[in-house]
Design a protein around this motif. Structure first.
Motif, mmCIF file in Angstrom:
data_model
loop_
_atom_site.group_PDB
_atom_site.id
_atom_site.type_symbol
_atom_site.label_atom_id
_atom_site.label_comp_id
_atom_site.label_asym_id
_atom_site.label_seq_id
_atom_site.Cartn_x
_atom_site.Cartn_y
_atom_site.Cartn_z
ATOM 1 N N GLY A 173 5.938 0.566 15.220
ATOM 2 C CA GLY A 173 5.505 -0.813 15.381
ATOM 3 C C GLY A 173 6.601 -1.676 15.959
ATOM 4 N N ASP A 174 6.303 -2.379 17.042
ATOM 5 C CA ASP A 174 7.218 -3.384 17.578
ATOM 6 C C ASP A 174 6.715 -4.731 17.078
ATOM 7 O OD1 ASP A 174 8.627 -1.436 18.869
ATOM 8 O OD2 ASP A 174 7.832 -1.854 20.869
ATOM 9 N N VAL A 175 7.493 -5.348 16.181
ATOM 10 C CA VAL A 175 7.031 -6.545 15.475
ATOM 11 C C VAL A 175 8.146 -7.586 15.395
ATOM 12 C CG1 VAL A 175 5.430 -5.207 14.051
ATOM 13 C CG2 VAL A 175 7.755 -5.617 13.231
ATOM 14 N N VAL A 176 7.763 -8.772 14.999
ATOM 15 C CA VAL A 176 8.732 -9.824 14.678
ATOM 16 C C VAL A 176 9.031 -9.749 13.187
ATOM 17 C CG1 VAL A 176 9.137 -12.306 14.576
ATOM 18 C CG2 VAL A 176 7.916 -11.326 16.529
ATOM 19 N N LEU A 177 10.305 -9.822 12.831
ATOM 20 C CA LEU A 177 10.714 -9.833 11.424
ATOM 21 C C LEU A 177 11.321 -11.187 11.092
ATOM 22 C CD1 LEU A 177 12.378 -6.299 10.995
ATOM 23 C CD2 LEU A 177 10.014 -6.979 10.549
ATOM 24 N N GLY A 178 10.715 -11.867 10.107
ATOM 25 C CA GLY A 178 11.232 -13.165 9.699
ATOM 26 C C GLY A 178 12.554 -13.072 8.973
ATOM 27 N N ALA A 179 12.792 -11.941 8.298
ATOM 28 C CA ALA A 179 14.039 -11.724 7.566
ATOM 29 C C ALA A 179 14.571 -10.329 7.880
ATOM 30 C CB ALA A 179 13.801 -11.878 6.063
ATOM 31 N N PRO A 180 15.040 -10.115 9.095
ATOM 32 C CA PRO A 180 15.462 -8.772 9.501
ATOM 33 C C PRO A 180 16.701 -8.308 8.755
ATOM 34 C CG PRO A 180 16.108 -10.374 11.154
ATOM 35 C CD PRO A 180 15.240 -11.102 10.160
ATOM 36 N N PRO A 181 16.813 -7.002 8.539
ATOM 37 C CA PRO A 181 18.007 -6.470 7.869
ATOM 38 C C PRO A 181 19.208 -6.533 8.801
ATOM 39 C CG PRO A 181 16.618 -4.682 8.652
ATOM 40 C CD PRO A 181 15.850 -5.949 8.914
ATOM 41 N N ALA A 182 20.348 -6.804 8.253
ATOM 42 C CA ALA A 182 21.574 -6.838 9.055
ATOM 43 C C ALA A 182 21.970 -5.418 9.440
ATOM 44 C CB ALA A 182 22.700 -7.506 8.268
ATOM 45 N N GLY A 183 22.120 -5.172 10.723
ATOM 46 C CA GLY A 183 22.599 -3.873 11.182
ATOM 47 C C GLY A 183 21.559 -2.786 11.229
ATOM 48 N N GLY A 184 20.288 -3.097 11.032
ATOM 49 C CA GLY A 184 19.251 -2.079 11.105
ATOM 50 C C GLY A 184 19.108 -1.303 9.808
ATOM 51 N N VAL A 185 18.161 -0.364 9.795
ATOM 52 C CA VAL A 185 17.872 0.442 8.614
ATOM 53 C C VAL A 185 17.640 1.886 9.055
ATOM 54 C CG1 VAL A 185 16.167 0.904 6.805
ATOM 55 C CG2 VAL A 185 16.880 -1.440 7.253
ATOM 56 N N ASN A 186 18.126 2.837 8.270
ATOM 57 C CA ASN A 186 17.832 4.255 8.491
ATOM 58 C C ASN A 186 17.872 4.948 7.137
ATOM 59 O OD1 ASN A 186 17.445 6.839 9.416
ATOM 60 N ND2 ASN A 186 19.451 7.042 10.368
ATOM 61 N N VAL A 187 16.704 5.096 6.501
ATOM 62 C CA VAL A 187 16.622 5.705 5.180
ATOM 63 C C VAL A 187 15.522 6.760 5.179
ATOM 64 C CG1 VAL A 187 17.434 3.634 4.019
ATOM 65 C CG2 VAL A 187 14.988 3.965 4.329
ATOM 66 N N ALA A 188 15.661 7.718 4.291
ATOM 67 C CA ALA A 188 14.645 8.752 4.123
ATOM 68 C C ALA A 188 14.636 9.184 2.664
ATOM 69 C CB ALA A 188 14.932 9.948 5.019
ATOM 70 N N GLY A 189 13.448 9.310 2.093
ATOM 71 C CA GLY A 189 13.327 9.703 0.693
ATOM 72 C C GLY A 189 11.908 10.113 0.370
ATOM 73 N N ASP A 191 9.413 8.550 -0.668
ATOM 74 C CA ASP A 191 8.370 7.618 -0.245
ATOM 75 C C ASP A 191 8.188 7.574 1.267
ATOM 76 O OD1 ASP A 191 7.691 6.758 -2.833
ATOM 77 O OD2 ASP A 191 9.400 5.394 -2.869
ATOM 78 N N GLY A 192 9.080 8.235 2.002
ATOM 79 C CA GLY A 192 8.961 8.259 3.450
ATOM 80 C C GLY A 192 10.270 7.956 4.140
ATOM 81 N N GLY A 193 10.250 8.022 5.458
ATOM 82 C CA GLY A 193 11.423 7.705 6.259
ATOM 83 C C GLY A 193 11.204 6.403 7.004
ATOM 84 N N LEU A 194 12.252 5.618 7.143
ATOM 85 C CA LEU A 194 12.155 4.312 7.785
ATOM 86 C C LEU A 194 13.373 4.080 8.664
ATOM 87 C CD1 LEU A 194 11.023 1.417 8.150
ATOM 88 C CD2 LEU A 194 12.212 0.806 6.025
ATOM 89 N N MET A 195 13.108 3.707 9.915
ATOM 90 C CA MET A 195 14.169 3.317 10.833
ATOM 91 C C MET A 195 13.779 1.973 11.442
ATOM 92 S SD MET A 195 15.769 5.390 14.114
ATOM 93 C CE MET A 195 16.156 6.795 13.049
ATOM 94 N N ILE A 196 14.701 1.025 11.430
ATOM 95 C CA ILE A 196 14.468 -0.284 12.028
ATOM 96 C C ILE A 196 15.574 -0.561 13.035
ATOM 97 C CG2 ILE A 196 14.204 -2.758 11.631
ATOM 98 C CD1 ILE A 196 13.216 -2.179 8.849
#
Length: 416
Positions: A173-189, A191-196
């Motif tokens: 998804g290419d979206v607008v984030l009102g409160a984006p994380p500083a420096g991006g995100v890269n987690v996996a566990g 509940d799933g994997g997430l990259m921002i």
């Protein structure tokens, strides 16, 4: 009749068009879309592709706009591959939207004299070339399918596309984030994997791996509500997600064309190989396919080489595609492993090896970056200072260059 008809005006087709024109071939590119796709599947340009851009004198435009990232990831593991150890003038990946990459490549192709016709949907092949919707025939001595995983050219030529079907799905998804994380995100566990990843224009790209889609059935079109709910489950917040610009799903179906050449029909890029988009290598391998094919096909159609030279395209690039599929399958397995405790342990062990075993990290980085490709004639030749100038600059004419190691082909590999 032109020399070559290219079907598809993505990065692969556009780079091939320019390479053919550099070698003196008459080229027409046919693209079904009326306008360039504004959605950018690819974001990453790897070191070997940057070298190719340098070898053709177009690198500066990319460096001026792209974001340099000094490392890469393998299967989203927390310890990243250090590109600074690579033997290249460009020890980094470059983040740039595919739409802008295509724009720059199209400018070069047109500047060199390629004809690009949009809104021209190819429906089949004839003895003369290709047929368009409506019955128009575009004649060409050779046809190259650069028309993606659902390639009309590949199907019409009767080239098999063996492999495996989708068993797991990813979301984008290419979206607008009102409160984006500083420096991006890269987690996996579990509940799933997430990259921002931040994109130009105040947009963020969200890439998800979701254990609930670990099955072959199509989950349906992705919605913003589903994307938001999954991100919340993984991260505990949706970062103020709103205003989606593009929502998409992608599967891990993995296939490779049995032949890259069948008579006067050739395939390159996604028409020749499809895979889960791990590591951001797909566009790069497609451009490298085109780089290998371009000088060969131009030499054949202009009478400077026998037609048998085209057989070396399959011989050299099919193994590269097979390696690509093995690599992406391995990464997909490691990404999906994050959903179990045992899999998380496996990921932790491999990630630690990347951080502590330099030879392993370097080998993975060379494979990901495209710098390790070796043909029967030899490995790619690194940039070097020669009596007449820098090697990559001397290759900009598309001619061979003599070095102490031997003659370097137009694509930067040693000649036989």
């Amino acid at each position: 009749m032109c020399d070559v008809v290219i079907v598809g005006a993505g990065p692969t087709g556009l780079w091939l068009a320019a390479e053919l024109r550099l070698g003196g071939a008459a080229v027409v590119v046919l693209e079904a879309r009326e306008e360039r796709d504004p959605h950018s599947k690819a974001l990453t340009i790897h070191p070997r592709t940057l070298e190719l851009f340098d070898c053709r004198g177009v690198l500066e435009a990319f460096l001026a706009e792209g974001l340099r990232i000094p490392n890469g990831h393998f299967a989203g593991l927390p310890d990243r591959l250090d590109f600074s150890q690579l033997d290249t003038p460009y020890p980094f990946t470059l983040a740039l939207l595919q739409a802008r990459t295509e724009e720059l490549l199209e400018e070069r192709a047109r500047r060199l004299g390629a004809t690009i016709r949009r809104g021209k949907r190819v429906e089949g092949l004839t003895a003369e070339g290709v047929t368009l919707a409506g019955g128009e025939v575009i004649a060409g001595r050779y046809v190259v399918g650069c028309d993606g995983t659902r390639s009309t050219v590949r199907t019409a030529a009767g080239i098999d596309f063996p492999g495996t079907d989708t068993t797991t799905w990813g979301s984008l998804g290419d979206v607008v984030l009102g409160a984006p994380p500083a420096g991006g995100v890269n987690v996996a566990g579990p509940d799933g994997g997430l990259m921002i990843v931040p994109l130009p224009g105040g947009i963020h790209r969200i890439v998800l791996g979701d254990p609930t889609t670990d099955h072959p059935a199509w989950p349906g079109e992705l919605t913003l509500d589903e994307l938001r709910a999954t991100v919340r489950r993984i991260a505990g917040t949706d970062y103020g997600m709103r205003d989606p610009k593009w929502l998409s799903r992608f599967g891990n179906a993995t296939r490779q064309a049995a032949q890259y050449r069948k008579g006067n029909v050739l395939l390159a890029g996604d028409a020749a190989h499809m895979h889960f988009p791990t590591g951001g290598v797909g566009m790069n391998v497609g451009i490298q396919d085109a780089h290998n094919l371009g000088w060969k096909l131009a030499a054949v159609v202009t009478g400077r080489a026998p037609e048998s030279l085209l057989d070396t395209y399959h011989e050299e690039r099919h193994p590269v595609g097979a390696d690509l599929l093995q690599h992406t399958r391995a990464q997909t397995a490691l990404m999906n492993a994050a959903y179990t405790a045992e899999g998380q342990a496996l990921r932790a062990v491999i990630s630690a090896l990347i951080a502590t075993a330099p030879d392993m990290s370097r080998q993975l980085a060379e494979r990901l970056s495209g710098l390790d490709v070796t043909y029967a004639t030899g490995r790619r030749v690194a940039d070097q200072q020669l009596p007449g100038g820098r090697l990559f600059e001397l290759l900009r004419t598309g001619a061979t260059v003599d070095t102490k190691a031997g003659t370097v082909r137009a694509d930067g590999h040693l000649a036989a």
